[in-house]
Design an enzyme around this catalytic site. Sequence first.
Site, PDB file in Angstrom:
ATOM      1  N   THR A  47      -8.031 -13.165 -24.005  1.00  0.00           N
ATOM      2  CA  THR A  47      -8.314 -13.348 -25.422  1.00  0.00           C
ATOM      3  C   THR A  47      -7.947 -12.113 -26.231  1.00  0.00           C
ATOM      4  O   THR A  47      -7.751 -12.185 -27.445  1.00  0.00           O
ATOM      5  CB  THR A  47      -9.803 -13.708 -25.612  1.00  0.00           C
ATOM      6  OG1 THR A  47     -10.088 -14.879 -24.837  1.00  0.00           O
ATOM      7  CG2 THR A  47     -10.157 -13.985 -27.049  1.00  0.00           C
ATOM      8  N   TYR A 144     -11.417 -14.064 -11.468  1.00  0.00           N
ATOM      9  CA  TYR A 144     -11.134 -14.927 -12.616  1.00  0.00           C
ATOM     10  C   TYR A 144     -10.238 -16.069 -12.151  1.00  0.00           C
ATOM     11  O   TYR A 144      -9.067 -15.869 -11.846  1.00  0.00           O
ATOM     12  CB  TYR A 144     -10.465 -14.104 -13.715  1.00  0.00           C
ATOM     13  CG  TYR A 144     -10.169 -14.821 -15.007  1.00  0.00           C
ATOM     14  CD1 TYR A 144     -10.648 -16.096 -15.289  1.00  0.00           C
ATOM     15  CD2 TYR A 144      -9.391 -14.190 -15.985  1.00  0.00           C
ATOM     16  CE1 TYR A 144     -10.368 -16.726 -16.482  1.00  0.00           C
ATOM     17  CE2 TYR A 144      -9.112 -14.806 -17.195  1.00  0.00           C
ATOM     18  CZ  TYR A 144      -9.599 -16.071 -17.434  1.00  0.00           C
ATOM     19  OH  TYR A 144      -9.315 -16.689 -18.630  1.00  0.00           O
ATOM     20  N   LYS A 172     -15.572 -15.766 -12.675  1.00  0.00           N
ATOM     21  CA  LYS A 172     -15.434 -16.438 -13.969  1.00  0.00           C
ATOM     22  C   LYS A 172     -14.701 -17.739 -13.676  1.00  0.00           C
ATOM     23  O   LYS A 172     -13.508 -17.741 -13.386  1.00  0.00           O
ATOM     24  CB  LYS A 172     -14.656 -15.580 -14.961  1.00  0.00           C
ATOM     25  CG  LYS A 172     -14.400 -16.284 -16.303  1.00  0.00           C
ATOM     26  CD  LYS A 172     -13.537 -15.451 -17.237  1.00  0.00           C
ATOM     27  CE  LYS A 172     -13.264 -16.210 -18.531  1.00  0.00           C
ATOM     28  NZ  LYS A 172     -12.362 -15.452 -19.450  1.00  0.00           N
ATOM     29  N   ILE A 217     -18.562 -16.189 -19.931  1.00  0.00           N
ATOM     30  CA  ILE A 217     -17.680 -15.223 -20.584  1.00  0.00           C
ATOM     31  C   ILE A 217     -17.029 -16.010 -21.709  1.00  0.00           C
ATOM     32  O   ILE A 217     -16.188 -16.883 -21.474  1.00  0.00           O
ATOM     33  CB  ILE A 217     -16.655 -14.630 -19.613  1.00  0.00           C
ATOM     34  CG1 ILE A 217     -17.387 -13.785 -18.558  1.00  0.00           C
ATOM     35  CG2 ILE A 217     -15.636 -13.778 -20.357  1.00  0.00           C
ATOM     36  CD1 ILE A 217     -16.487 -13.144 -17.523  1.00  0.00           C
TER      37      ILE A 217
END
Length: 304
Positions: A47, A144, A172, A217
């Site tokens: 992001t 992730y 995540k 998250i």
Amino acid sequence: MNKLRGTFTALITPMFSDGSVDYEGFRKNVKFQLESGVTGLVPLGTTAETPTLEEDAGSEEDTLIQIVMEEVKAFREATGKEIPIILGAGSNNTKDAVEYVERAKKVGADYALVVTPYYNKPSKEGIFRHFEAVSKVGLPIIVYNIKGRTGVNIPTDVLVRIAQLPNIAGVKEASGEISQMMDVIAAIKNKKPDFAVLSGDDGLTLPLLAAGGDGVISVLSNLCPARMVELVDAGLKGDFAKCREYHYGLAPMFKAEFCDGNPASIKYAMNYKGLPAGTVRLPLVEVTDNAKKTIEKAMDDCNI
């Protein structure tokens, strides 16, 4: 390793119209997050548009890291509250990923967020060895898993092996499959309670919490951190009537925040609200006029 539970914001990188980084805007956003009660911060993730940020010594990435560390330190000294920093450290080159984790350890981050190698499409053994290499640095790692961006899903049997490595603190989970998330909880978290299972999709936070997950998250918490904190805290306390209320109060934004890509959509929403966000860098572009209308309507519907 301390257990990670709560709301962790995947920070955007605000930029001026010429594409340069708005460092003061970034500092304001970090302060806004801290004052709104988020559990922790995740700079230099997807992001943040990290693939387009300069990473040499004294570069954009170093300056952003410095700002986060300064503000978190000041907040901790003023309040006594610990704010975990999960620093993005992913690469499809294992050597580079190791170096990024080493940087995270050197600057004092609490965790490193390491994504599955993208584009290469490694085998199960390749995925395992990638995380084996980064785990040796000695900093707690959040795995992730996001097939939509990497092209490779981490199967649960592989994650079980990874979780047995030293310094693997959690995952995540952005596979988009709640059934896979529940498999991870059953196969790993139920046997290793300190292993954190965090949602990588805002819209799946509620069902993941109900299944025994630990939080999120979040992208949306860039825009409305206090409301995401309310949602997650209610779920962690087992108050799912409240959790559902908060979820459905934000449901239109769970769709709108990705309606024309991330972070272009959330940046438009932040600009619309008057928060520092600005533009995006190529290959990302500003959201379409139709997307702007969708985001604005969702924000009105959610009373943001």
